[in-house]
Write a protein that holds these residues in place. Structure first.
Motif, PDB file in Angstrom:
ATOM      1  N   ASN A 189       0.794  -1.220   0.152  1.00 34.49           N
ATOM      2  CA  ASN A 189       0.102  -0.074   0.003  1.00 34.49           C
ATOM      3  C   ASN A 189       0.695   1.341  -0.045  1.00 34.49           C
ATOM      4  N   LYS A 190       2.137   1.059   0.304  1.00 40.39           N
ATOM      5  CA  LYS A 190       3.038   2.216   0.500  1.00 40.39           C
ATOM      6  C   LYS A 190       4.100   2.334  -0.291  1.00 40.39           C
ATOM      7  N   ALA A 191       4.741   1.064  -0.630  1.00 39.16           N
ATOM      8  CA  ALA A 191       5.906   1.077  -1.288  1.00 39.16           C
ATOM      9  C   ALA A 191       6.168   1.809  -2.800  1.00 39.16           C
ATOM     10  N   ASN A 192       7.400   2.322  -2.929  1.00 37.47           N
ATOM     11  CA  ASN A 192       7.719   2.744  -4.172  1.00 37.47           C
ATOM     12  C   ASN A 192       7.497   1.783  -5.367  1.00 37.47           C
ATOM     13  N   SER A 193       7.132   2.013  -6.375  1.00 37.42           N
ATOM     14  CA  SER A 193       6.994   0.775  -7.457  1.00 37.42           C
ATOM     15  C   SER A 193       8.489   0.239  -7.795  1.00 37.42           C
TER      16      SER A 193
ATOM     17  N   ASP B 201       0.591  -1.643 -12.582  1.00 39.65           N
ATOM     18  CA  ASP B 201      -0.377  -0.668 -12.968  1.00 39.65           C
ATOM     19  C   ASP B 201      -1.751  -1.126 -12.397  1.00 39.65           C
ATOM     20  N   SER B 202      -1.836  -2.448 -12.531  1.00 41.63           N
ATOM     21  CA  SER B 202      -3.310  -3.162 -11.810  1.00 41.63           C
ATOM     22  C   SER B 202      -3.392  -2.509 -10.466  1.00 41.63           C
ATOM     23  N   LEU B 203      -2.368  -2.916  -9.630  1.00 43.40           N
ATOM     24  CA  LEU B 203      -2.276  -2.367  -8.308  1.00 43.40           C
ATOM     25  C   LEU B 203      -2.708  -1.151  -8.045  1.00 43.40           C
ATOM     26  N   ALA B 204      -2.128  -0.190  -8.456  1.00 39.54           N
ATOM     27  CA  ALA B 204      -2.379   1.205  -8.534  1.00 39.54           C
ATOM     28  C   ALA B 204      -3.776   1.593  -8.853  1.00 39.54           C
ATOM     29  N   ASP B 205      -4.440   0.769 -10.036  1.00 41.37           N
ATOM     30  CA  ASP B 205      -5.845   1.151 -10.202  1.00 41.37           C
ATOM     31  C   ASP B 205      -6.656   0.479  -9.183  1.00 41.37           C
ATOM     32  N   TRP B 206      -6.221  -0.757  -8.741  1.00 44.06           N
ATOM     33  CA  TRP B 206      -7.230  -1.413  -7.633  1.00 44.06           C
ATOM     34  C   TRP B 206      -7.304  -0.323  -6.527  1.00 44.06           C
ATOM     35  N   ARG B 207      -6.446   0.431  -6.019  1.00 33.75           N
ATOM     36  CA  ARG B 207      -6.151   1.202  -5.084  1.00 33.75           C
ATOM     37  C   ARG B 207      -6.780   2.775  -5.195  1.00 33.75           C
ATOM     38  N   ASP B 208      -6.706   3.167  -6.324  1.00 33.28           N
ATOM     39  CA  ASP B 208      -7.193   4.514  -6.509  1.00 33.28           C
ATOM     40  C   ASP B 208      -8.509   4.534  -6.778  1.00 33.28           C
TER      41      ASP B 208
ATOM     42  N   ASP C  19      -6.977   0.879   0.208  1.00 35.87           N
ATOM     43  CA  ASP C  19      -5.789  -0.040   0.464  1.00 35.87           C
ATOM     44  C   ASP C  19      -6.175  -1.424   0.497  1.00 35.87           C
ATOM     45  N   LEU C  20      -5.224  -2.258   0.552  1.00 38.97           N
ATOM     46  CA  LEU C  20      -5.445  -3.468   0.479  1.00 38.97           C
ATOM     47  C   LEU C  20      -5.611  -4.132   2.063  1.00 38.97           C
ATOM     48  N   SER C  21      -6.307  -4.909   2.578  1.00 35.87           N
ATOM     49  CA  SER C  21      -6.386  -5.446   3.618  1.00 35.87           C
ATOM     50  C   SER C  21      -5.486  -6.379   4.099  1.00 35.87           C
ATOM     51  N   SER C  22      -5.043  -7.181   3.260  1.00 35.05           N
ATOM     52  CA  SER C  22      -4.064  -8.279   3.398  1.00 35.05           C
ATOM     53  C   SER C  22      -3.394  -8.369   2.209  1.00 35.05           C
TER      54      SER C  22
ATOM     55  N   GLY D 136       5.281   2.722   8.334  1.00 37.06           N
ATOM     56  CA  GLY D 136       6.340   3.845   7.986  1.00 37.06           C
ATOM     57  C   GLY D 136       6.871   3.633   6.478  1.00 37.06           C
ATOM     58  N   GLY D 137       6.451   2.385   5.961  1.00 35.74           N
ATOM     59  CA  GLY D 137       6.727   2.381   4.320  1.00 35.74           C
ATOM     60  C   GLY D 137       8.007   1.819   3.967  1.00 35.74           C
ATOM     61  N   ARG D 138       8.998   2.355   4.759  1.00 27.78           N
ATOM     62  CA  ARG D 138      10.487   2.120   4.369  1.00 27.78           C
ATOM     63  C   ARG D 138      10.937   0.691   4.849  1.00 27.78           C
ATOM     64  N   ILE D 139      11.974   0.229   4.278  1.00 32.57           N
ATOM     65  CA  ILE D 139      12.286  -1.110   4.726  1.00 32.57           C
ATOM     66  C   ILE D 139      13.152  -0.992   5.671  1.00 32.57           C
ATOM     67  N   ASN D 140      13.000  -1.767   7.004  1.00 35.13           N
ATOM     68  CA  ASN D 140      13.842  -1.890   8.109  1.00 35.13           C
ATOM     69  C   ASN D 140      14.974  -2.969   7.747  1.00 35.13           C
ATOM     70  N   LEU D 141      16.287  -2.456   7.612  1.00 36.07           N
ATOM     71  CA  LEU D 141      17.280  -3.322   7.263  1.00 36.07           C
ATOM     72  C   LEU D 141      17.499  -4.476   8.363  1.00 36.07           C
ATOM     73  N   GLN D 142      17.230  -4.089   9.566  1.00 37.82           N
ATOM     74  CA  GLN D 142      17.388  -5.014  10.483  1.00 37.82           C
ATOM     75  C   GLN D 142      16.821  -6.340  10.490  1.00 37.82           C
ATOM     76  N   PHE D 143      15.544  -6.056   9.752  1.00 32.73           N
ATOM     77  CA  PHE D 143      14.499  -7.503   9.539  1.00 32.73           C
ATOM     78  C   PHE D 143      14.323  -7.939   8.372  1.00 32.73           C
ATOM     79  N   ALA D 144      14.899  -7.040   7.146  1.00 32.16           N
ATOM     80  CA  ALA D 144      14.580  -7.625   5.878  1.00 32.16           C
ATOM     81  C   ALA D 144      15.001  -8.644   5.417  1.00 32.16           C
ATOM     82  N   PRO D 145      13.989  -9.727   4.463  1.00 31.77           N
ATOM     83  CA  PRO D 145      14.852 -10.750   3.895  1.00 31.77           C
ATOM     84  C   PRO D 145      15.791 -10.360   2.941  1.00 31.77           C
ATOM     85  N   GLU D 146      16.741 -11.329   2.640  1.00 31.89           N
ATOM     86  CA  GLU D 146      17.620 -10.987   1.606  1.00 31.89           C
ATOM     87  C   GLU D 146      17.093 -10.588   0.130  1.00 31.89           C
ATOM     88  N   ALA D 147      15.983 -11.026  -0.204  1.00 34.19           N
ATOM     89  CA  ALA D 147      15.493 -10.857  -1.315  1.00 34.19           C
ATOM     90  C   ALA D 147      15.000  -9.454  -1.284  1.00 34.19           C
TER      91      ALA D 147
END
Length: 244
Positions: free
Chosen positions: A10-14, A36-43, A71-74, A133-144
């Motif tokens: 719901n928050k991430a930069n594309s 683009d479909s995700l953006a259309d679903w939310r707007d 916004d998506l609920s899940s 917060g929308g930003r990636i917390n590097l302490q807990f982010a998966p490698e991918a």
């Protein structure tokens, strides 16, 4: 795993989502449709993004339904959006690169064999709707997820992941990240990432697996909100169990 280390749909930069989908081998044209479909679903309008889908597309399906216009609920709600499929969302990363979770030393990892005791990372495990917060917390982010961050080259990602394993995910600091990637790259990363005490979410995913005597595996995945006060310290947002 803490939800602050995942990409919030719901928050991430594309750019983050594009890079992540690329790691899963999705064709660039298909990625355009999904983003683009995700953006259309939310707007809230019926105007199509170039490769997106709006009300007319979903009404043509059998059975028909309407886009949410919110916004998506899940994360599982992605399955209702054009371009996304269960085959992709639940697809595990190829064994090896990007398949580790969040860098905690008490998580068992082996790279010599695919016969692991740790569940393999799937695309859905990199996504959330609870990274406030929308930003990636590097302490807990998966490698991918780390490898999906703009400005993060494969070599710098390897260096950061190795450093996180050495110091411990919970102890990773801003200065650690700067020393791993360099000041110039860190300046570009700042809009995408966060790190340090107090940056974690109060939402956690908990996954448990058990091998049954008949060879089947029973699994439970829980999304929990942990509160630091009140009479209910844990609020369960989602509970999914299945057998494979």
């Amino acid at each position: 795993t803490n939800e602050s280390g995942k990409i919030d749909v719901n928050k991430a930069n594309s750019a983050l989502l594009r890079n992540l989908l690329g790691l899963w081998g999705v064709d660039p044209g298909e990625i355009d449709v999904m983003i683009d479909s995700l953006a259309d679903w939310r707007d809230g309008d019926d105007l199509h993004h170039p490769s997106g889908a709006e009300k007319d597309y979903y009404e043509s399906l059998d059975p028909p339904y309407h886009p949410k216009n919110g916004d998506l609920s899940s994360v599982e709600e992605l399955l209702r959006i054009r371009g996304f499929s269960s085959e992709l969302l639940y697809k595990a990363m190829p064994f090896g690169e990007g398949n580790k979770t969040d860098g905690r030393k008490n998580v068992k990892k082996t790279e010599e064999t695919e016969d692991e005791n740790v569940p393999r990372l799937r695309l859905i495990d990199c996504l959330t709707v609870h990274n406030e917060g929308g930003r990636i917390n590097l302490q807990f982010a998966p490698e991918a997820v780390i490898r999906s961050i703009p400005y993060m080259s494969p070599g710098l990602a390897d260096r950061l992941i190795k450093l996180r394993e050495e110091v411990g995910a919970e102890k990773l600091t801003t200065s650690d990240v700067q020393s791993a990637v360099g000041d110039a790259v860190y300046a570009g990363l700042q809009g995408y990432v966060t790190v340090g005490a107090g940056q974690e979410s109060n939402y956690y995913s908990i996954v448990s697996e058990a091998l049954l005597e008949d060879g089947f595996i029973t699994k439970i995945k829980v999304l929990a909100q942990v509160n630091d006060r009140g009479n209910e310290p844990v609020n369960y947002i989602q509970w999914i169990d299945w057998i494979s």
